[in-house]
Write a protein that holds these residues in place. Sequence first.
Motif, PDB file in Angstrom:
ATOM      1  N   VAL A  67       0.875  -1.177   0.000  1.00  0.00           N
ATOM      2  CA  VAL A  67       0.000   0.000   0.000  1.00  0.00           C
ATOM      3  C   VAL A  67       0.910   1.224   0.000  1.00  0.00           C
ATOM      4  CG1 VAL A  67      -1.873   1.222   1.159  1.00  0.00           C
ATOM      5  CG2 VAL A  67      -1.734  -1.274   1.325  1.00  0.00           C
ATOM      6  N   ILE A  68       0.937   1.933  -1.130  1.00  0.00           N
ATOM      7  CA  ILE A  68       1.862   3.050  -1.275  1.00  0.00           C
ATOM      8  C   ILE A  68       1.207   4.399  -0.993  1.00  0.00           C
ATOM      9  CG2 ILE A  68       3.381   1.831  -2.864  1.00  0.00           C
ATOM     10  CD1 ILE A  68       1.988   3.299  -5.181  1.00  0.00           C
ATOM     11  N   GLY A  69      -0.118   4.421  -0.935  1.00  0.00           N
ATOM     12  CA  GLY A  69      -0.845   5.658  -0.662  1.00  0.00           C
ATOM     13  C   GLY A  69      -2.117   5.342   0.084  1.00  0.00           C
ATOM     14  N   GLU A  70      -3.229   5.344  -0.655  1.00  0.00           N
ATOM     15  CA  GLU A  70      -4.506   4.941  -0.080  1.00  0.00           C
ATOM     16  C   GLU A  70      -4.816   3.491  -0.447  1.00  0.00           C
ATOM     17  OE1 GLU A  70      -7.956   7.931   0.039  1.00  0.00           O
ATOM     18  OE2 GLU A  70      -6.850   8.520  -1.755  1.00  0.00           O
ATOM     19  N   GLY A  71      -5.351   2.751   0.515  1.00  0.00           N
ATOM     20  CA  GLY A  71      -5.872   1.425   0.237  1.00  0.00           C
ATOM     21  C   GLY A  71      -7.331   1.447   0.620  1.00  0.00           C
ATOM     22  N   GLY A  72      -8.200   1.681  -0.333  1.00  0.00           N
ATOM     23  CA  GLY A  72      -9.604   1.906  -0.025  1.00  0.00           C
ATOM     24  C   GLY A  72     -10.524   0.779  -0.430  1.00  0.00           C
ATOM     25  N   SER A  73     -11.187   0.160   0.534  1.00  0.00           N
ATOM     26  CA  SER A  73     -12.312  -0.737   0.329  1.00  0.00           C
ATOM     27  C   SER A  73     -11.967  -1.922  -0.580  1.00  0.00           C
ATOM     28  CB  SER A  73     -13.483   0.071  -0.232  1.00  0.00           C
ATOM     29  OG  SER A  73     -14.683  -0.653  -0.182  1.00  0.00           O
ATOM     30  N   GLY A  74     -13.002  -2.489  -1.223  1.00  0.00           N
ATOM     31  CA  GLY A  74     -12.802  -3.638  -2.094  1.00  0.00           C
ATOM     32  C   GLY A  74     -11.927  -3.321  -3.281  1.00  0.00           C
TER      33      GLY A  74
ATOM     34  N   TYR B  25      -5.072   2.233   5.025  1.00  0.00           N
ATOM     35  CA  TYR B  25      -5.733   1.042   4.489  1.00  0.00           C
ATOM     36  C   TYR B  25      -7.029   0.886   5.254  1.00  0.00           C
ATOM     37  CZ  TYR B  25      -5.722  -3.764   2.529  1.00  0.00           C
ATOM     38  OH  TYR B  25      -6.013  -4.927   1.840  1.00  0.00           O
ATOM     39  N   THR B  26      -8.161   0.941   4.562  1.00  0.00           N
ATOM     40  CA  THR B  26      -9.427   1.059   5.271  1.00  0.00           C
ATOM     41  C   THR B  26     -10.592   0.483   4.486  1.00  0.00           C
ATOM     42  OG1 THR B  26     -11.006   2.694   6.140  1.00  0.00           O
ATOM     43  CG2 THR B  26      -9.604   3.401   4.346  1.00  0.00           C
ATOM     44  N   VAL B  27     -11.631   0.088   5.205  1.00  0.00           N
ATOM     45  CA  VAL B  27     -12.817  -0.490   4.579  1.00  0.00           C
ATOM     46  C   VAL B  27     -13.592   0.539   3.769  1.00  0.00           C
ATOM     47  CG1 VAL B  27     -14.344  -0.075   6.546  1.00  0.00           C
ATOM     48  CG2 VAL B  27     -14.810  -1.995   5.027  1.00  0.00           C
ATOM     49  N   ALA B  28     -13.447   1.799   4.114  1.00  0.00           N
ATOM     50  CA  ALA B  28     -14.093   2.900   3.381  1.00  0.00           C
ATOM     51  C   ALA B  28     -13.296   4.162   3.654  1.00  0.00           C
ATOM     52  CB  ALA B  28     -15.537   3.078   3.831  1.00  0.00           C
ATOM     53  N   SER B  29     -13.336   5.103   2.739  1.00  0.00           N
ATOM     54  CA  SER B  29     -12.628   6.360   2.971  1.00  0.00           C
ATOM     55  C   SER B  29     -13.210   7.047   4.198  1.00  0.00           C
ATOM     56  CB  SER B  29     -12.761   7.280   1.755  1.00  0.00           C
ATOM     57  OG  SER B  29     -14.095   7.753   1.652  1.00  0.00           O
ATOM     58  N   PRO B  30     -12.427   7.844   4.911  1.00  0.00           N
ATOM     59  CA  PRO B  30     -12.952   8.549   6.084  1.00  0.00           C
ATOM     60  C   PRO B  30     -14.195   9.381   5.751  1.00  0.00           C
ATOM     61  CG  PRO B  30     -10.574   8.676   6.083  1.00  0.00           C
ATOM     62  CD  PRO B  30     -10.967   8.054   4.774  1.00  0.00           C
ATOM     63  N   GLU B  31     -14.223   9.991   4.566  1.00  0.00           N
ATOM     64  CA  GLU B  31     -15.379  10.796   4.173  1.00  0.00           C
ATOM     65  C   GLU B  31     -16.625   9.922   4.005  1.00  0.00           C
ATOM     66  OE1 GLU B  31     -11.701  12.961   2.811  1.00  0.00           O
ATOM     67  OE2 GLU B  31     -12.415  10.893   2.787  1.00  0.00           O
ATOM     68  N   ALA B  32     -16.444   8.750   3.364  1.00  0.00           N
ATOM     69  CA  ALA B  32     -17.576   7.843   3.165  1.00  0.00           C
ATOM     70  C   ALA B  32     -18.073   7.298   4.491  1.00  0.00           C
ATOM     71  CB  ALA B  32     -17.166   6.696   2.245  1.00  0.00           C
TER      72      ALA B  32
ATOM     73  N   VAL C 155      -6.966   3.444  10.656  1.00  0.00           N
ATOM     74  CA  VAL C 155      -6.583   3.334   9.241  1.00  0.00           C
ATOM     75  C   VAL C 155      -5.071   3.315   9.013  1.00  0.00           C
ATOM     76  CG1 VAL C 155      -8.703   4.520   8.549  1.00  0.00           C
ATOM     77  CG2 VAL C 155      -6.611   5.858   8.878  1.00  0.00           C
ATOM     78  N   THR C 156      -4.280   3.548  10.049  1.00  0.00           N
ATOM     79  CA  THR C 156      -2.839   3.716   9.872  1.00  0.00           C
ATOM     80  C   THR C 156      -2.098   2.387   9.915  1.00  0.00           C
ATOM     81  OG1 THR C 156      -2.398   4.015  12.233  1.00  0.00           O
ATOM     82  CG2 THR C 156      -2.996   5.973  10.976  1.00  0.00           C
ATOM     83  N   ALA C 157      -0.871   2.408   9.428  1.00  0.00           N
ATOM     84  CA  ALA C 157      -0.053   1.194   9.378  1.00  0.00           C
ATOM     85  C   ALA C 157       0.184   0.623  10.778  1.00  0.00           C
ATOM     86  CB  ALA C 157       1.282   1.508   8.690  1.00  0.00           C
ATOM     87  N   ASP C 158       0.428   1.478  11.756  1.00  0.00           N
ATOM     88  CA  ASP C 158       0.677   1.010  13.128  1.00  0.00           C
ATOM     89  C   ASP C 158      -0.524   0.242  13.672  1.00  0.00           C
ATOM     90  OD1 ASP C 158       3.215   2.087  13.184  1.00  0.00           O
ATOM     91  OD2 ASP C 158       2.568   3.984  14.070  1.00  0.00           O
ATOM     92  N   HIS C 159      -1.725   0.804  13.484  1.00  0.00           N
ATOM     93  CA  HIS C 159      -2.939   0.148  13.959  1.00  0.00           C
ATOM     94  C   HIS C 159      -3.139  -1.201  13.261  1.00  0.00           C
ATOM     95  CE1 HIS C 159      -4.401   4.164  15.519  1.00  0.00           C
ATOM     96  NE2 HIS C 159      -4.714   3.354  16.499  1.00  0.00           N
ATOM     97  N   LEU C 160      -2.969  -1.210  11.954  1.00  0.00           N
ATOM     98  CA  LEU C 160      -3.233  -2.415  11.172  1.00  0.00           C
ATOM     99  C   LEU C 160      -2.194  -3.500  11.442  1.00  0.00           C
ATOM    100  CD1 LEU C 160      -4.296  -0.502   7.995  1.00  0.00           C
ATOM    101  CD2 LEU C 160      -5.766  -1.997   9.332  1.00  0.00           C
ATOM    102  N   MET C 161      -0.984  -3.094  11.765  1.00  0.00           N
ATOM    103  CA  MET C 161       0.046  -4.058  12.158  1.00  0.00           C
ATOM    104  C   MET C 161      -0.340  -4.701  13.490  1.00  0.00           C
ATOM    105  SD  MET C 161       2.974  -5.148  10.925  1.00  0.00           S
ATOM    106  CE  MET C 161       4.323  -6.181  11.517  1.00  0.00           C
ATOM    107  N   GLU C 162      -0.838  -3.892  14.397  1.00  0.00           N
ATOM    108  CA  GLU C 162      -1.272  -4.384  15.697  1.00  0.00           C
ATOM    109  C   GLU C 162      -2.434  -5.365  15.558  1.00  0.00           C
ATOM    110  OE1 GLU C 162      -3.299  -2.570  19.787  1.00  0.00           O
ATOM    111  OE2 GLU C 162      -2.306  -1.218  18.367  1.00  0.00           O
ATOM    112  N   PHE C 163      -3.340  -5.091  14.627  1.00  0.00           N
ATOM    113  CA  PHE C 163      -4.507  -5.952  14.416  1.00  0.00           C
ATOM    114  C   PHE C 163      -4.167  -7.214  13.623  1.00  0.00           C
ATOM    115  CE2 PHE C 163      -7.217  -1.842  14.383  1.00  0.00           C
ATOM    116  CZ  PHE C 163      -7.203  -1.813  15.767  1.00  0.00           C
TER     117      PHE C 163
END
Length: 318
Positions: free
Chosen positions: A196-203, A222-229, A250-258
Amino acid sequence: MQSYLDFEKPVAELQGKVQELKALAESGEAGDIDEEVTRLEERAAEQLKDIYKRLTPWQKTQVARHPSRPRLSDYVSGLITEFTPLAGDRKFSEDAAIQAGFGRFKGQSVAVLGHEKGSTTETRLKHNFGMAHPEGYRKAIRIMEMADRFGIPVISFVDTAGAWPGIGAEERGQAEAIARSTDASLMLKVPNLAIVIGEGGSGGAIAIATTNRVLMLQHSIYTVASPEAAASILWRDAAKAQDAANAMGVTADHLMEFGIIDGIIEEPVGGAHRHPAKIIEATGKSISTFLSDFEGMPGEDVREHRREKFLNMGQALA
């Protein structure tokens, strides 16, 4: 000219003073300014370092979307030799939001595919801001199946706010194309890596990121939906995007932890957009490590590794 984000205002002001002093020196209206310029530049560097140490999820979202952030084309140019792009899904048309083809990484054959956002107004429009139509995902399937047939590893670069949600895309089977691309990625007997080099949005991101290993650049999201959506859905107010970004992890630190991702590629101070060559080099090292780790692994074991990775996702938090 450097483009500054809102939260970088203190750095922008210091850099502005440096430019003013240099302009005065060039016009002969100032004496020896070297010492003052050095002092201001050191302060600006310290400010930038301090700011990037404590970025909020919303600020990281802004960094991930920075217009000068390196795009897929930059990584291909910097890391892949003899790259041959392939076009079309053999069913409807060519989709420029997903670029794909074959080339060599340090002499080894690889298949490369990913989202291309573009870097100018003209190219952003051409590539639909990295939001793919169904034919883009069907092209990705074609490349993945070809790579599998010839035993070639697949490298995916993820950078999209999500798949294109237009009427035409839905009429041509957007959801089905995303599902089949996800399935094709999961079923490969060759190793595949997603970055993921920038945004990783949804499906739109997952369709090419169901891989043996998923990495994120430090300030990507990297997220299931954009913050705006997400804000529109949860609070019926897109203006609450900042709250959504903070809440969703949505951040790399959080997603690494999960356990959602497998590694983080550290960015230079100030983000990838300030030092594109350095982040491309660091990404190349991560690709080398990945290819080395999976070298010689039997196809069934590669597939089983990927299967277990996704089946075990979230187990540690259960």
